[in-house]
Design a protein around this motif. Sequence first.
Motif, mmCIF file in Angstrom:
data_model
loop_
_atom_site.group_PDB
_atom_site.id
_atom_site.type_symbol
_atom_site.label_atom_id
_atom_site.label_comp_id
_atom_site.label_asym_id
_atom_site.label_seq_id
_atom_site.Cartn_x
_atom_site.Cartn_y
_atom_site.Cartn_z
ATOM 1 N N MET A 166 -16.023 -3.164 8.535
ATOM 2 C CA MET A 166 -16.232 -4.483 7.912
ATOM 3 C C MET A 166 -16.031 -4.687 6.594
ATOM 4 O O MET A 166 -15.541 -5.644 5.807
ATOM 5 C CB MET A 166 -17.638 -5.275 8.573
ATOM 6 C CG MET A 166 -17.360 -5.507 10.053
ATOM 7 S SD MET A 166 -15.901 -6.176 10.559
ATOM 8 C CE MET A 166 -16.128 -7.838 9.691
ATOM 9 N N PRO A 167 -17.210 -3.711 5.696
ATOM 10 C CA PRO A 167 -16.924 -4.047 4.051
ATOM 11 C C PRO A 167 -15.375 -3.716 3.892
ATOM 12 O O PRO A 167 -15.041 -4.159 2.918
ATOM 13 C CB PRO A 167 -18.016 -2.866 3.790
ATOM 14 C CG PRO A 167 -18.049 -1.985 4.769
ATOM 15 C CD PRO A 167 -17.818 -2.704 5.970
ATOM 16 N N PHE A 168 -14.719 -2.815 4.332
ATOM 17 C CA PHE A 168 -13.080 -2.386 4.101
ATOM 18 C C PHE A 168 -12.412 -3.662 4.268
ATOM 19 O O PHE A 168 -11.479 -3.978 3.455
ATOM 20 C CB PHE A 168 -12.870 -1.269 4.852
ATOM 21 C CG PHE A 168 -11.322 -0.953 4.410
ATOM 22 C CD1 PHE A 168 -11.061 -0.384 3.584
ATOM 23 C CD2 PHE A 168 -10.358 -1.486 5.299
ATOM 24 C CE1 PHE A 168 -9.467 0.167 3.520
ATOM 25 C CE2 PHE A 168 -9.052 -1.207 5.275
ATOM 26 C CZ PHE A 168 -8.613 -0.533 4.171
ATOM 27 N N PRO A 181 -2.865 4.822 2.886
ATOM 28 C CA PRO A 181 -3.786 5.837 3.107
ATOM 29 C C PRO A 181 -5.282 5.483 3.044
ATOM 30 O O PRO A 181 -6.089 6.276 3.484
ATOM 31 C CB PRO A 181 -3.505 7.020 1.974
ATOM 32 C CG PRO A 181 -2.097 6.707 1.826
ATOM 33 C CD PRO A 181 -2.067 5.211 1.855
ATOM 34 N N LEU A 182 -5.636 4.237 2.264
ATOM 35 C CA LEU A 182 -6.961 3.839 2.076
ATOM 36 C C LEU A 182 -7.733 3.476 3.169
ATOM 37 O O LEU A 182 -9.178 3.806 3.440
ATOM 38 C CB LEU A 182 -7.076 2.524 1.230
ATOM 39 C CG LEU A 182 -6.756 2.829 -0.167
ATOM 40 C CD1 LEU A 182 -6.779 1.296 -0.981
ATOM 41 C CD2 LEU A 182 -7.844 3.593 -0.732
ATOM 42 N N GLY A 231 -13.614 6.452 4.528
ATOM 43 C CA GLY A 231 -14.774 6.823 5.159
ATOM 44 C C GLY A 231 -15.090 5.825 6.315
ATOM 45 O O GLY A 231 -16.361 5.845 6.770
ATOM 46 N N ILE A 232 -14.151 5.369 7.080
ATOM 47 C CA ILE A 232 -14.363 4.553 8.376
ATOM 48 C C ILE A 232 -14.464 5.194 9.385
ATOM 49 O O ILE A 232 -15.431 5.073 10.359
ATOM 50 C CB ILE A 232 -13.077 3.384 8.434
ATOM 51 C CG1 ILE A 232 -12.917 2.504 7.187
ATOM 52 C CG2 ILE A 232 -13.403 2.893 9.612
ATOM 53 C CD1 ILE A 232 -11.844 1.573 7.172
ATOM 54 N N LEU A 278 -14.135 2.593 -2.498
ATOM 55 C CA LEU A 278 -14.530 2.163 -1.217
ATOM 56 C C LEU A 278 -15.210 3.215 -0.349
ATOM 57 O O LEU A 278 -16.225 2.686 0.498
ATOM 58 C CB LEU A 278 -13.113 1.735 -0.368
ATOM 59 C CG LEU A 278 -12.520 0.762 -0.808
ATOM 60 C CD1 LEU A 278 -10.970 0.687 -0.121
ATOM 61 C CD2 LEU A 278 -13.138 -0.440 -0.360
ATOM 62 N N ILE A 279 -15.159 4.263 -0.549
ATOM 63 C CA ILE A 279 -16.160 5.388 -0.118
ATOM 64 C C ILE A 279 -17.557 5.084 -0.675
ATOM 65 O O ILE A 279 -18.586 5.119 0.408
ATOM 66 C CB ILE A 279 -15.708 6.813 -0.655
ATOM 67 C CG1 ILE A 279 -14.806 7.302 0.098
ATOM 68 C CG2 ILE A 279 -17.009 7.817 -0.733
ATOM 69 C CD1 ILE A 279 -14.932 7.970 1.444
#
Length: 279
Positions: free
Chosen positions: A93-95, A202-203, A208-209, A229-230
């Motif tokens: 969700m934050p991603f 690749p993100l 870290g999902i 994002l990590i």
Amino acid sequence: MSVLPPARPAATAAQPAPALKPAGGRRFAAGRTILALILREMSTRYGRTPGGYIWSIFEPLAAILFLSVGFSLVMRSPSLGTSFLLFYATGYMPFHLYQSLAGSIAAAIRFSRPLLQYPAVTWLDSVIARFLLNSLTGILVTILLLAGIIAVVDAHTTLNMPPIIEALGMAMLLGAGVGTVNCAISGLFPIWEVIWSILTRPLFIASGIFFLYDTMPPLAQDVLWYNPLIHIVGRMRSGFYPTYTASYVEPIFVLSVSLILLAVGLLLLGRYHRDILNL
């Protein structure tokens, strides 16, 4: 005896200067313009599709369900807690909030190009309107999905709201920074949109999902630490799992990267927005 008429005022008397319009009027006009842009985008994006806003909930829900079912077939339990749904939702969700903001702001000028020909509408109005609409939509969808998952799976989660709010705020700011830079670059060089989509694929894996940063090898940690994002995903999960501290998270790093990108993007748009409109 004749009575003389009263003397007329001198013709050269200075006329009073016209009153200046208060600055508040301009601010209210900008607010009305931003609201009009938000309503226009809502009707364009959601009003013409059957289901409207429902799809903005089903899309991330389908992704989370797919991840949960897929990984539950090869793993007995997630890296944190007992629910695959909650673990992947707190990462996805934050991603998703960052990604939707970055993508929508990057297309702000292209989407509002016809309206930007009017003096009352500026490029900044378009950027702000997209930021507000997508932020509010993303936060609402996040609340609904996570609340629904917690209610369904009965994960006995103890919520810690400050880290959750901090993570969502960092995702919004990073999305605004990346989006404004890409709005300027892709406006000047349209091929950049394709290049950026290839570079950032690749993100989805490197943010870290699917995993915890703490469980990665030291070499991978040294590289992944520089992915903002990590840090956002780690801070988000620390708000749902009391035993997870995410000591590697550095909000100052994320804020610095986001603010630098936002400043660069706004400077580029301020300098080249007329060139982008004329291309």
